[in-house]
Design a protein around this motif. Sequence first.
Motif: not given
Length: 332
Positions: A96-115
């Motif tokens: 229901t949010a105006e913005y959405v983060v879309l990620l795959s489930a196989d990202l070992p190095f994604i982190d909060g600062p990047t998001v």
Amino acid sequence: MPAGSSGRPAPAVPLVHDALVLAGGGARRLGGADKPGVRVGGRPLLDRVLAACAGARTTVVVADPRPTSRPVSWAREEPPGGGPLAALDAGLRLSTAEYVVLLSADLPFIDGPTVGELLATLRAGRADGVLLTDADGRDQPLVAAYRTAALRRGLAVLAERHGSTAGLPLRRLTGSLDLTRIPGPVASFDCDTWDDIAAARARIREHGHVLDEWISAVKDELGIDLDVDTGLLLDLARDAAHGVARPAAPLTTFLVGYAAARAGGDREAVAEAVRKAAALAARWADEETTDPAPPAQPTDKPSTDKPSGAADAAPGGAPGPAPAPGARPDAE
């Protein structure tokens, strides 16, 4: 930008957003293994991704339900295995949010600062979405932030044109969007093969990464979201080990954590507990290195002490009369 009472610019209010994590797929290049459950650094890949999007108001995982480190909502594409566009459509139905983060489930190095960077860039511009590019400069649309309305419009057009979004490649949607790109060769690294898994496992054990990875894993395992200054804790552990005794390091850091929890458990409480313990360690160490008080030095005044049995001196320095036989030397 408004300034706070300190005169510094007030921090930007976090952008309210949802997160969609696509965790389906057959993992054919992994021999059909349960890719979201493969562990890197002691944690399933899915849990690592969920930690990166912990700031989302709602997190939707499109896959069959499974135990996860954080609470999520579950969705399933129709038909199951219908591909990323069908999975995206299913996930958006719970957002229901105006913005959405879309990620795959196989990202070992994604982190909060990047998001956070993806969302901040999206807010600052007018694009429909912001995505990372990999080491070869290729778009990674499953490491991105989007305006939800743009995704819904694009999906509706495709569904009307093709009758369904199932089986369609993701580029059919992203190719119609206005996108901003950010280089992200590490954060966009995904694990499609066992060689990729091995490379990810090796990287997190490198000297420059292992401590951050370990602390992140421990916090995730214990359900701790606190952003602590690990440098302060390491300095305290070093001071306790060198100034007191080596086993004092882990015990001291444990007690600091306990004290910080009793004081409210936020970052400031940890810093204050560390400050007190570090000061104590410094005082303790100072006592080992401070010289004791020096012995009293002799003065120039002649001593009035006399050897036992010595006769009193007569005026002028001559010896006084000898005591009578049998008399005590101190008898008057």
